[in-house]
Design a protein around this motif. Sequence first.
Motif, PDB file in Angstrom:
ATOM      1  N   ASP A 146     -13.552  25.776 -13.176  1.00 28.94           N
ATOM      2  CA  ASP A 146     -12.340  25.341 -12.412  1.00 28.94           C
ATOM      3  C   ASP A 146     -12.443  25.656 -11.066  1.00 28.94           C
ATOM      4  O   ASP A 146     -11.504  25.910 -10.543  1.00 28.94           O
ATOM      5  CB  ASP A 146     -11.349  26.401 -13.300  1.00 28.94           C
ATOM      6  N   GLY A 164     -10.602  22.976 -14.640  1.00 28.92           N
ATOM      7  CA  GLY A 164     -10.883  23.572 -16.023  1.00 28.92           C
ATOM      8  C   GLY A 164     -11.033  22.661 -17.198  1.00 28.92           C
ATOM      9  O   GLY A 164      -9.912  21.957 -17.713  1.00 28.92           O
ATOM     10  N   ALA A 176      -8.549  29.126 -21.437  1.00 29.88           N
ATOM     11  CA  ALA A 176      -9.819  29.248 -20.418  1.00 29.88           C
ATOM     12  C   ALA A 176     -10.665  30.456 -21.399  1.00 29.88           C
ATOM     13  O   ALA A 176     -10.029  31.388 -22.027  1.00 29.88           O
ATOM     14  CB  ALA A 176      -9.624  29.402 -19.089  1.00 29.88           C
TER      15      ALA A 176
END
Length: 410
Positions: free
Chosen positions: A123, A164, A277
């Motif tokens: 990200d 992401g 994540a």
Amino acid sequence: MSKTAPNQAGSKLIEGAVVRHESPRAARLLDKAFALAFKGLVYAQIWEDPVADMEALQIRPDSRIITIASGGCNALSYLTADPAGITVVDLNTAHIALNNLKHTAIRHLTDYADLRRFIAEADHPENLATYRERLAPHLDEETRRYWEGRDLVGRRRIKAFTKGIYRHGLLGNFIGVAHKLARLYKIDPSEILGAGSLEDQRRVFDERFAPIFERKLVRWLTNHPASLFGLGIPPAQYDALAGEQRMADVLRARLEKLACHFPVNDNYFAWQAFGRAYGKTEEAPLPPYLQAANLPLVRDRLDRLDLRHANFVHVLAESGEASLDRYILLDAQDWMTDEQLTELWSQITRTARPGARVLFRTAAEPSLLPGRVPDAILDKWDYREAESQAATLADRSSIYGGVHLYVLKD
């Protein structure tokens, strides 16, 4: 070859595997809708636990593995067990491109911090320059064309690694919608990641998450097969997953296992589900292939992977007799007709070495093979019930009803 040919080929492979042509028209239309959704990126991360897999598979230095690729994490993680070779197969053009990119990153981003930033965190704005300068020159033309092409809203696909990547794809978008639905009821899914014990995790789930599944909107939404396309569940698998229960109750039970049965500080699947994540601290859990201690082994053994954009059964049909001994089918059999299952297991049996092991998952709890694959084939295999139950309990992803292990009889 035209620029659209790889995607067209991938779409035909997926439709051929998913669409039940003998079904009523309404069912066929649902299947085709799923095939359309599935032709793009579905899983940025695979959702089967490789640690549970490796325990059940008992991989040895002479093992020849064949597995479905999906997000590519497990095939890479199996390298830590030191097999002789792994054939990695997928119908999906996007998954092949993702696997190729991950392999290239592991090979060329030799500094762990760089690799972690690109694949694990995925990200950072500087990942775009990393791709252009250090990875793109080493990619094949089709993989570059995919990542440098544009998605349905016109964004360069590679930019997903600056925002992401695990928030993208069919599953990533589904989890994002689930998070928005939770916030509608004033719930922050990431709250559970701060729990300090299993007891705290249980408290957060019971107080915050469990009541959502009693909401009329949630029950209505989950009552439609198309609502679970984002989980990669085709219409044929929806019925098996629901069984005699309401889908909202099934999903509640699966989420409960994910939230309450494993410490969140050792479960990267929980981080992906509740945080969208991987964690960014040094102690945060990661798949085996991304762990710093394992990376040198994975990099040294990377050439043992053979990535194929093809139908799994077709790859088996091209393989020699007694040439393989570890088979990982993920949940693909839930999609299959009896005829397709019989063809698959005929090829598995023909190509299997003595002592071969087959591992697969099902949406429902029982194995789906008895009564659907001819006894003449299935009698050659021993269903390992105790090991299957142990693998099911150990699977930290928690989204499947059963993990099943068959071993070729002597």
